[in-house]
Write a protein that holds these residues in place. Structure first.
Motif, PDB file in Angstrom:
ATOM      1  N   LEU A  44       0.832  -1.213   0.000  1.00  0.00           N
ATOM      2  CA  LEU A  44       0.000   0.000   0.000  1.00  0.00           C
ATOM      3  C   LEU A  44       0.865   1.261   0.000  1.00  0.00           C
ATOM      4  N   LYS A  45       1.999   1.209   0.700  1.00  0.00           N
ATOM      5  CA  LYS A  45       2.889   2.365   0.720  1.00  0.00           C
ATOM      6  C   LYS A  45       3.524   2.581  -0.648  1.00  0.00           C
ATOM      7  N   VAL A  46       3.879   1.497  -1.322  1.00  0.00           N
ATOM      8  CA  VAL A  46       4.439   1.615  -2.666  1.00  0.00           C
ATOM      9  C   VAL A  46       3.376   2.164  -3.618  1.00  0.00           C
ATOM     10  N   LEU A  47       2.140   1.693  -3.464  1.00  0.00           N
ATOM     11  CA  LEU A  47       1.047   2.170  -4.307  1.00  0.00           C
ATOM     12  C   LEU A  47       0.794   3.657  -4.084  1.00  0.00           C
ATOM     13  N   ALA A  48       0.828   4.085  -2.814  1.00  0.00           N
ATOM     14  CA  ALA A  48       0.585   5.490  -2.494  1.00  0.00           C
ATOM     15  C   ALA A  48       1.671   6.400  -3.050  1.00  0.00           C
ATOM     16  N   SER A  49       2.882   5.860  -3.234  1.00  0.00           N
ATOM     17  CA  SER A  49       3.989   6.668  -3.745  1.00  0.00           C
ATOM     18  C   SER A  49       3.944   6.855  -5.255  1.00  0.00           C
ATOM     19  N   LYS A  50       3.089   6.067  -5.926  1.00  0.00           N
ATOM     20  CA  LYS A  50       2.986   6.187  -7.383  1.00  0.00           C
ATOM     21  C   LYS A  50       1.894   7.201  -7.737  1.00  0.00           C
ATOM     22  N   PRO A  51       2.069   7.964  -8.798  1.00  0.00           N
ATOM     23  CA  PRO A  51       1.030   8.918  -9.185  1.00  0.00           C
ATOM     24  C   PRO A  51      -0.251   8.210  -9.603  1.00  0.00           C
ATOM     25  N   LEU A  80       9.075  -6.127 -14.818  1.00  0.00           N
ATOM     26  CA  LEU A  80       9.685  -4.809 -14.668  1.00  0.00           C
ATOM     27  C   LEU A  80       9.600  -4.026 -15.966  1.00  0.00           C
ATOM     28  N   ALA A  81       9.753  -4.705 -17.088  1.00  0.00           N
ATOM     29  CA  ALA A  81       9.661  -4.030 -18.388  1.00  0.00           C
ATOM     30  C   ALA A  81       8.236  -3.559 -18.667  1.00  0.00           C
ATOM     31  N   ILE A  82       7.252  -4.359 -18.278  1.00  0.00           N
ATOM     32  CA  ILE A  82       5.849  -3.984 -18.497  1.00  0.00           C
ATOM     33  C   ILE A  82       5.453  -2.841 -17.577  1.00  0.00           C
ATOM     34  N   ASN A  83       5.934  -2.901 -16.316  1.00  0.00           N
ATOM     35  CA  ASN A  83       5.669  -1.860 -15.312  1.00  0.00           C
ATOM     36  C   ASN A  83       4.175  -1.576 -15.140  1.00  0.00           C
ATOM     37  N   PRO A  84       3.390  -2.583 -14.735  1.00  0.00           N
ATOM     38  CA  PRO A  84       1.959  -2.345 -14.518  1.00  0.00           C
ATOM     39  C   PRO A  84       1.729  -1.463 -13.302  1.00  0.00           C
ATOM     40  N   THR A  85       0.514  -0.971 -13.147  1.00  0.00           N
ATOM     41  CA  THR A  85       0.185  -0.145 -11.986  1.00  0.00           C
ATOM     42  C   THR A  85       0.336  -0.943 -10.704  1.00  0.00           C
ATOM     43  N   ASN A 119       9.863  -3.049  -4.904  1.00  0.00           N
ATOM     44  CA  ASN A 119      10.163  -1.651  -4.620  1.00  0.00           C
ATOM     45  C   ASN A 119       9.580  -0.695  -5.652  1.00  0.00           C
ATOM     46  N   HIS A 120       9.357  -1.193  -6.867  1.00  0.00           N
ATOM     47  CA  HIS A 120       8.881  -0.330  -7.942  1.00  0.00           C
ATOM     48  C   HIS A 120       7.417  -0.531  -8.295  1.00  0.00           C
ATOM     49  N   ILE A 121       6.914  -1.741  -8.040  1.00  0.00           N
ATOM     50  CA  ILE A 121       5.532  -2.054  -8.414  1.00  0.00           C
ATOM     51  C   ILE A 121       4.814  -2.610  -7.186  1.00  0.00           C
ATOM     52  N   PRO A 122       3.684  -2.030  -6.777  1.00  0.00           N
ATOM     53  CA  PRO A 122       2.935  -2.560  -5.629  1.00  0.00           C
ATOM     54  C   PRO A 122       2.580  -4.033  -5.864  1.00  0.00           C
TER      55      PRO A 122
END
Length: 337
Positions: A44-51, A80-85, A119-122
């Motif tokens: 949830l913290k990772v999700l909150a940090s994303k726009p 990582l390449a796809i980088n989904p929400t 760290n990059h994707i929730p």
């Protein structure tokens, strides 16, 4: 000859002593007071940090990697390449999640290989049966310190509005996500989790509701019989409250079916050996299924399910990791409220 036997005996004793020291060392680093060494991970913290995405955003659902080399070498770079929400994992991320030795053999490798991803994707996990399976015989303090449920809860800092973080929900965009816990949980009509699920469904106001579990409800695969005792009551509950989509893992095949207006998908192609389609008699017209079991190029059949969300519409596709081939597509419209 006497010298040879004496030397052999000495080597045996020395090797035995070395093994005992090694075993003692392996238990010493597993002190419950320093578990886990990496701290808690909060999706949830990772999700909150994303726009907050404007317009279309995406979800990837997959599971059952069980610490496989394919997941580490091929799956994670692809994600990582796809980088989904966000990502939802349907369980069995590790091969054995309970016991003392699971720390070095399962949780630490999983932490290292998935760190960049998390760290990059929730990354929202469902607890699977392998998260609680014990690697070695239970120790005297297993239930207090080394249960797989405890390891799971210490590794992930998950929403706790249920009061028990192994099942939880969250809302993002136009979707209510509900993640259930079946292994090790008392889940039947009237149980604490059942009451929580129904209350959560009653309160949901979003256009879409997606539920997740590790155990499958419908299957044409090898684990067809590993279904919930109260599956019919659960499917009635999902239908009653307008759930459009339910994901599960566990049976290492791909399967999509629609029953009473609810779409059920098994997404369990994360890298563990795939299973045969042994119960095709359970299929109904319109079902889609495949497996890599029995094929010399089985790793070419590992897959993920991608959901593109755009207001009242969810467009789904099932994609093979190695070659990008789309094996299935489907569309879901907002539920009637």
């Amino acid at each position: 000859m006497k010298y040879f036997h004496h030397r052999k005996k000495k080597l045996f004793l020395e090797s035995g002593l070395f093994f005992c020291l090694l075993l003692a060392a392996s238990f010493s680093w597993a002190s419950p007071n320093d578990w886990p060494p990496w701290g808690e991970y909060s999706p949830l913290k990772v999700l909150a940090s994303k726009p907050t995405p404007l317009g279309k955003w995406s979800i990837i659902v997959y599971g059952d990697s069980k610490g496989s080399s394919f997941h580490k070498q091929k799956f994670i770079p692809k994600l990582l390449a796809i980088n989904p929400t966000l990502i939802v994992n349907t369980g069995d991320m590790v091969a054995r999640g309970g016991g003392i030795l699971s720390r070095e053999n399962d949780w630490e490798p999983w932490e290292k290989e998935s760190r960049e991803l998390r760290n990059h994707i929730p990354f929202f996990p469902v607890i699977g049966n392998h998260e609680i399976t014990v690697r070695e015989p239970k120790s005297a303090d297993h239930d207090k310190y080394y249960k797989g449920l405890r390891h799971f809860s210490l590794f992930y800092d998950l929403p706790k509005e249920s009061g028990w973080e192994f099942y939880y929900s969250f809302v993002y965009g136009d979707i209510t996500f509900i993640l259930l816990a079946v292994p090790g949980a008392d889940f039947k009509p009237g149980s604490a989790q059942w009451q929580w699920l129904e209350q959560t469904l009653q309160k949901a106001t979003t256009p879409h509701i997606i539920t997740f579990s590790h155990s499958q409800i419908y299957s044409v695969g090898d684990k067809e019989n590993y279904v919930w005792e109260y599956a019919s009551e659960l499917t009635s509950l999902l239908k009653k409250y307008g759930v459009q989509l339910h994901f599960s893992g566990n049976d290492h095949i791909y399967y999509r079916t629609m029953r009473d207006g609810v779409t059920y998908i098994i997404s369990a192609g994360g890298g563990a050996n795939m299973y045969p389609l042994t119960h095709l008699d359970n299929a109904i017209p319109g079902d889609v299924f495949f497996t890599g079991d029995g094929k010399p190029d089985m790793e070419n059949y590992y897959y993920y399910v991608s959901l593109d969300v755009n207001s009242d519409t969810i467009n789904g596709k099932t994609v093979l990791v190695n070659n990008g081939k789309v094996m299935d597509t489907f569309t879901l419209k907002a539920r009637k409220r």
